[in-house]
Design an enzyme around this catalytic site. Structure first.
Site: not given
Ligand code: GRF
Length: 229
Positions: A89, A108, A140
């Protein structure tokens, strides 16, 4: 193929990648899991699987570029051939993205190009969308804007809560399409060419679409490894 997974949280996508490597569905090994938060629960999943985990705490790096350089140095030290962002994140600098271009993948939780950025499940409900899903793409510098490889959809139900919808996207889409994309990449069937992603030499001008119920079914990750119809 030598893989490094970069996380911030729960690590459910990480777990799907660990399981697919252990099952031989991905021709690769996760050399290291790196988190930007010491309390990321995904680090315990790495430890349970015997994979070295490492935290590069973002609070130790007030400058974005300094954090990204520390992350890049650790990834390069692992001699990673693929860098898999799995619930990471944090926005990465152009310098970082350029360094790993062509070997940097992300998942995503939306049907890109819809709903880039945060809080996708909430925004889908607010928009009244009939369907939602997730997309794996090469990274990207443009946030959630890199060329897409595979996406998968689920129906949005009238009484869905944000939590229910997120759970359905995770279990019915994310945990399937990310291992699939990584399996293609690790076996060199998927590459990023100058005009976009190529799968088995064919340019993907739109992502492969996976839906649980439709005729479109993923091939077995390793031909012959799944029972016949
Ligand atoms: C997932 O939904 C991913 O796509 C998003 O954040 C969430 C992370 O979940 N970017 P995890 O850490 O894989 O359980």
């Amino acid at each position: 193929m030598r893989l490094v997974v970069v996380i911030s949280g729960e690590g459910r996508n990480l777990q799907a990648l660990i399981d697919a490597c252990a099952a031989g569905q991905i021709a690769g090994r996760i050399e290291r899991v790196i988190a930007n938060r010491p309390d990321a629960p995904g680090l315990a999943r790495a430890a349970a699987a015997g994979i070295p985990g490492l935290c590069i705490a973002q609070q130790d790096y007030p400058e974005r570029v300094a954090f990204d350089r520390a992350l890049a140095a650790e990834i390069e030290a692992s001699r990673a051939q693929a860098v898999l962002l799995a619930g990471f994140m944090r926005i990465l600098s152009t310098e970082f993205v350029d360094q790993f271009q062509g070997r940097l993948l992300n998942i995503h939780p939306s049907l890109l190009p819809k709903h880039r950025g945060l809080h996708t499940h909430r925004r889908v409900l607010q928009a009244g969308d009939a369907e939602h899903g997730a997309t794996v793409h090469f990274v990207t510098p443009e946030l959630d804007g890199g060329p897409a490889v595979i996406c998968g959809a689920v129906a949005v139900h009238p009484r869905d809560t944000e939590v229910q919808l997120a759970e359905r996207v995770m279990t019915e889409v994310e945990q399937i399409i990310y291992p699939q994309a990584v399996a293609w990449f690790a076996s060199r069937r998927l590459v990023l060419g100058p005009r976009g992603p190529l799968l088995d030499g064919t340019l993907l001008d739109k992502p492969i679409r996976f839906t649980k119920s439709a005729e479109v079914r993923l091939e077995p990750l390793i031909p012959g490894s799944l029972p016949g119809p």
